[in-house]
Every structure is written in structure tokens, then in C-alpha cells.
Design a protein around this motif. Structure first.
Motif, PDB file in Angstrom:
ATOM      1  N   LYS A 220       0.812  -1.226   0.000  1.00 18.50           N
ATOM      2  CA  LYS A 220       0.000   0.000   0.000  1.00 18.50           C
ATOM      3  C   LYS A 220       0.843   1.274   0.000  1.00 18.50           C
ATOM      4  CE  LYS A 220      -3.700  -2.326   2.561  1.00 18.50           C
ATOM      5  NZ  LYS A 220      -4.324  -2.496   3.883  1.00 18.50           N
ATOM      6  N   GLU A 221       2.071   1.179   0.515  1.00 22.12           N
ATOM      7  CA  GLU A 221       2.893   2.390   0.582  1.00 22.12           C
ATOM      8  C   GLU A 221       4.355   2.055   0.338  1.00 22.12           C
ATOM      9  OE1 GLU A 221       2.613   4.601   4.305  1.00 22.12           O
ATOM     10  OE2 GLU A 221       3.992   6.123   3.521  1.00 22.12           O
ATOM     11  N   ASN A 222       5.091   3.023  -0.174  1.00 23.34           N
ATOM     12  CA  ASN A 222       6.508   2.867  -0.489  1.00 23.34           C
ATOM     13  C   ASN A 222       7.338   2.770   0.796  1.00 23.34           C
ATOM     14  OD1 ASN A 222       9.265   4.229  -0.894  1.00 23.34           O
ATOM     15  ND2 ASN A 222       8.629   3.704  -2.980  1.00 23.34           N
ATOM     16  N   VAL A 223       8.152   1.730   0.906  1.00 26.15           N
ATOM     17  CA  VAL A 223       8.925   1.482   2.124  1.00 26.15           C
ATOM     18  C   VAL A 223       9.915   2.616   2.397  1.00 26.15           C
ATOM     19  CG1 VAL A 223      10.596  -0.066   3.231  1.00 26.15           C
ATOM     20  CG2 VAL A 223       8.698  -1.026   1.925  1.00 26.15           C
ATOM     21  N   THR A 224      10.613   3.062   1.342  1.00 28.55           N
ATOM     22  CA  THR A 224      11.629   4.101   1.530  1.00 28.55           C
ATOM     23  C   THR A 224      11.003   5.403   2.038  1.00 28.55           C
ATOM     24  OG1 THR A 224      12.755   3.109  -0.354  1.00 28.55           O
ATOM     25  CG2 THR A 224      13.583   5.219   0.400  1.00 28.55           C
ATOM     26  N   GLU A 225       9.881   5.779   1.428  1.00 25.71           N
ATOM     27  CA  GLU A 225       9.215   7.021   1.865  1.00 25.71           C
ATOM     28  C   GLU A 225       8.756   6.910   3.310  1.00 25.71           C
ATOM     29  OE1 GLU A 225       6.117   7.835  -0.979  1.00 25.71           O
ATOM     30  OE2 GLU A 225       7.573   8.028  -2.623  1.00 25.71           O
ATOM     31  N   GLU A 230       9.189   8.472   8.925  1.00 27.37           N
ATOM     32  CA  GLU A 230       9.140   8.066  10.336  1.00 27.37           C
ATOM     33  C   GLU A 230      10.434   8.390  11.079  1.00 27.37           C
ATOM     34  OE1 GLU A 230       6.566   6.584  12.108  1.00 27.37           O
ATOM     35  OE2 GLU A 230       5.294   6.939  10.362  1.00 27.37           O
ATOM     36  N   THR A 231      11.543   8.541  10.319  1.00 25.84           N
ATOM     37  CA  THR A 231      12.829   8.832  10.977  1.00 25.84           C
ATOM     38  C   THR A 231      13.286  10.262  10.686  1.00 25.84           C
ATOM     39  OG1 THR A 231      14.102   7.964   9.104  1.00 25.84           O
ATOM     40  CG2 THR A 231      13.568   6.400  10.853  1.00 25.84           C
ATOM     41  N   SER A 232      12.344  11.111  10.286  1.00 24.56           N
ATOM     42  CA  SER A 232      12.646  12.527   9.983  1.00 24.56           C
ATOM     43  C   SER A 232      13.787  12.656   8.972  1.00 24.56           C
ATOM     44  CB  SER A 232      13.001  13.288  11.268  1.00 24.56           C
ATOM     45  OG  SER A 232      11.984  13.127  12.226  1.00 24.56           O
ATOM     46  N   GLY A 233      13.767  11.788   7.965  1.00 24.53           N
ATOM     47  CA  GLY A 233      14.742  11.870   6.883  1.00 24.53           C
ATOM     48  C   GLY A 233      16.072  11.197   7.153  1.00 24.53           C
ATOM     49  N   PHE A 252      19.547  -0.174   0.836  1.00 24.63           N
ATOM     50  CA  PHE A 252      20.489   0.926   0.638  1.00 24.63           C
ATOM     51  C   PHE A 252      19.817   2.278   0.810  1.00 24.63           C
ATOM     52  CE2 PHE A 252      24.393  -0.812  -1.701  1.00 24.63           C
ATOM     53  CZ  PHE A 252      24.264  -2.043  -1.088  1.00 24.63           C
ATOM     54  N   ALA A 253      18.531   2.330   0.438  1.00 20.71           N
ATOM     55  CA  ALA A 253      17.806   3.602   0.502  1.00 20.71           C
ATOM     56  C   ALA A 253      17.260   3.880   1.901  1.00 20.71           C
ATOM     57  CB  ALA A 253      16.664   3.584  -0.508  1.00 20.71           C
ATOM     58  N   CYS A 254      17.145   2.833   2.727  1.00 22.23           N
ATOM     59  CA  CYS A 254      16.468   2.987   4.022  1.00 22.23           C
ATOM     60  C   CYS A 254      17.424   3.199   5.194  1.00 22.23           C
ATOM     61  CB  CYS A 254      15.595   1.775   4.313  1.00 22.23           C
ATOM     62  SG  CYS A 254      14.118   1.700   3.279  1.00 22.23           S
TER      63      CYS A 254
END
Ligand code: ZN
Length: 343
Positions: A220-225, A230-233, A252-254
Motif C-alpha cells: 500500500k505504501e513505499n517502504v523508503t518514503e 518516520e525517521t525525519s529523513g 540501501f535507501a532505508c
């Protein structure tokens, strides 16, 4: 005695329950009457074999077990006949460079019960006495037969390889498999903040019951976004990957700058692409991990006993239903350990 055997690599139909000769203990070995034996993805990989590989002889599957000591060979001080023990399936040659350094999970002879040695899906199994450990008293026979490999795998990933610390943030992909659930359990006990992603709302609800702090349905939602929001970037400190191809680019993106990515399995495939710029620009650390050393196993067992940890059980089958049990594992629908009860 009966055992789940393959004579060739292939699909489920190569697995047969057959009468085979009862094992006898050699020096420093014991024979166990197997009570319960947990399934692992390793069993599926062993059954399928490597492309082009030929099986030399018939092979008994299975790496986890709890059993009762029936007989002991020469030079066995413990365990004693009648004791209930669990099995560390990673055998040690005891003399290669890696064994001498206490890193048996990378022993050059790499004897693993159920992989290169006869396995535990049998009414009896022969095990080196040094690979037997007392059954945790707080666990049922089913729980005791199904936690060792998943928990030692999670222990080595988080503790030995990642050196996870309290307060760190951890992303776990694909909750439901034994190693991922053990990682969730251990990470929470250590005091980490845990993010869990799955395509099943039901599995996510159960992960929350186990203490997961943040959950996401990646259908339902993009994991990276989600992680960035949730971690303020910032990203998470550690990404735990048991999934492989499908999740590797996300790892790598997370993770944050200087973060760690640890991989112990590839249930969705072993070929993956990643943007290598993220690796050097963000100074990431990639860690591979598999099973655990004898010392990892002892530490994991102490933690399981001290914290009264219990594995999540999914479904129990009889030895005669081993194909059904393996089929369930391959659907990926399980939440927790699938296991065989021998009698
Ligand atoms: Zn060795």
C-alpha cells in the motif's frame, strides 16, 4: 526407522518417507530419539539443489531437532541417556583455521546436518555430543524443536555481525519467517526500535503484538518514503534482510549515513541490483551472515533461557505429512515456525 529422504533434487514429489537403517553412535556421538523437528528455508534449498548438481546418495532432510538421548558412543561424558536435548546443526571439524578461531559457522568442511550431513527429519538421528545442548525447561517439545536455527541466525546477524545497541533503529523486511521473527524478538529485547514491513495486514498486526514499534504494508505504501518520514529523513541504523532480490535495493535507501545492511537469506532470489553510489557516498557497511558459530549458539541459548524467549509456532505436521509442511513453507503464508512431530 522412518525418515524424510530425497534421492534426487527437485520439487516436492522427490521427498519420500522411507524406512532406513537405524543410526549407531560412533566415538563422541549420541543417538537421539527425535521428538520434534522444525523446518527451515534451508530444507527447501537442499531439496531443490544447485542447478546441475547431482545427489551422490539418498539424503535425510532437516536441521532443527529436540530429542531424547537413547545411546552414546565411546568418550561421551554428556549428555546422558534419557536427557532431552536440542541440536546445533553446524558441525565443526575442530581443526581448520576457522574452527580454531571459534568461527565454526565458516568451517571449511562446513558440515551442516540436513545439508551436507544426514538430517533430523527422522525418528532417530546421530549427533556429535558437543552439538547437543539441554532443552530449555520453559519450552514445550514443539517450541524446543523449532527455534535453534532461526534464533542462532538472528543472534549472529544482530549481535555478532551488527553489534546492535539499545536505542538503535532496525528495519526488518518480510516478517513471518522464523529468522525475521527471531530478529524482531531479539531486537526488542535488546532495546532497539523496530520497523517491520510486510504485504500482509494480519502479519503486521501480529508483529505489533510482539512489540514492533512501526509497521507498514508495502503493498500500500513505499517502504523508503515510510522510513524517511518516520525517521525525519535520517534512515534506520540497521536493515535486516532475509528476503534478498526484492528488498536489497530498498536496504540501501532505508539505512542512515554510516548504517549497516545485514543479509542472511534470499527467499525472493539471489540476483539483485543496487545503486553503488549510495554504498560509498553514505559510507554503508554490508554484512553477510549465516547460521552461527558454537559460541553464537551458546550465547543465543543463554539469552533464550534468561529471557524465557519462545519461538512463534505456525503449524505442526506429522512426519508422513512432510510434503504438506514443506509446501506451506514455500507459500510464504506462515507466521512462525512450521514443524514435524515424529510420534
Ligand atoms: Zn573446521
Amino acid at each position: 526407522m522412518k525418515a524424510a529422504v530425497i534421492h534426487e533434487y527437485g520439487d516436492l514429489d522427490v521427498v519420500r518417507v522411507e524406512e532406513i537403517e537405524e543410526p549407531r553412535p560412533g566415538p563422541r556421538q549420541v543417538v537421539l530419539k527425535v521428538l520434534c523437528a522444525g523446518l527451515n528455508h534451508l530444507d527447501v534449498w537442499v531439496r531443490k539443489g544447485r542447478p546441475g548438481a547431482k545427489l551422490q546418495a539418498s539424503h535425510v532432510l532437516g536441521s532443527d531437532a529436540v530429542g531424547i538421548v537413547m545411546a552414546a558412543g565411546k568418550d561421551v561424558q554428556s549428555p546422558k541417556a534419557g536427557e532431552q536435548v536440542i541440536v546445533n546443526p553446524a558441525l565443526s571439524c575442530g581443526c581448520c583455521e576457522f574452527c580454531l578461531r571459534g568461527e565454526q559457522s565458516t568451517c571449511v568442511s562446513f558440515g551442516i546436518m540436513g545439508l551436507s550431513r544426514s538430517g533430523t527429519f527422522a525418528e532417530q538421528v546421530v549427533v556429535p555430543a558437543g552439538n547437543c545442548h539441554p532443552k530449555p525447561a520453559h519450552l514445550s517439545e514443539e517450541e524446543a524443536g523449532a527455534f535453534a536455527l532461526s534464533h542462532v541466525t538472528a543472534w549472529r546477524m544482530l549481535m555478532t555481525r551488527c553489534a546492535l545497541r539499545p536505542g538503535e533503529t532496525v528495519l526488518i523486511h518480510g516478517i513471518g519467517g522464523g529468522a525475521a521473527l527471531a530478529a524482531l524478538q531479539l531486537a526488542k529485547r535488546i532495546g532497539a526500535e523496530v520497523f517491520v514491513a510486510s504485504s500482509s495486514d494480519d502479519k503486521l498486526a501480529r508483529a505489533e503484538e510482539m512489540g514492533a514499534d512501526h509497521t507498514l504494508n508495502y503493498g500500500k505504501e513505499n517502504v523508503t518514503e515510510w522510513i524517511r518520514r518516520e525517521t525525519s529523513g535520517r534512515g534506520v541504523d540497521v536493515a535486516v534482510d532475509t528476503v534478498g532480490a526484492a528488498t536489497w535495493p530498498l536496504d540501501f535507501a532505508c539505512v542512515r549515513k554510516g548504517g549497516r545492511v545485514v543479509l542472511c537469506g534470499v527467499t525472493t532470489g539471489s540476483k539483485a541490483e543496487s545503486d553503488l553510489r549510495a554504498l560509498y557516498w553514505n559510507q554503508l557497511t554490508i554484512l553477510g551472515s549465516t547460521m552461527g558459530s558454537a559460541e553464537d549458539f551458546r550465547q543465543m541459548l543463554r539469552a533464550v533461557n534468561a529471557n524465557q524467549l519462545k519461538p512463534v509456532l505456525d503449524k505442526v505436521y506429522g512426519l508422513g505429512q512432510v510434503r504438506d509442511a514443506m509446501a506451506r513453507m514455500e507459500t510464504g503464508r506462515q507466521f512462525g515456525k512450521i514443524l514435524l512431530r515424529m510420534a
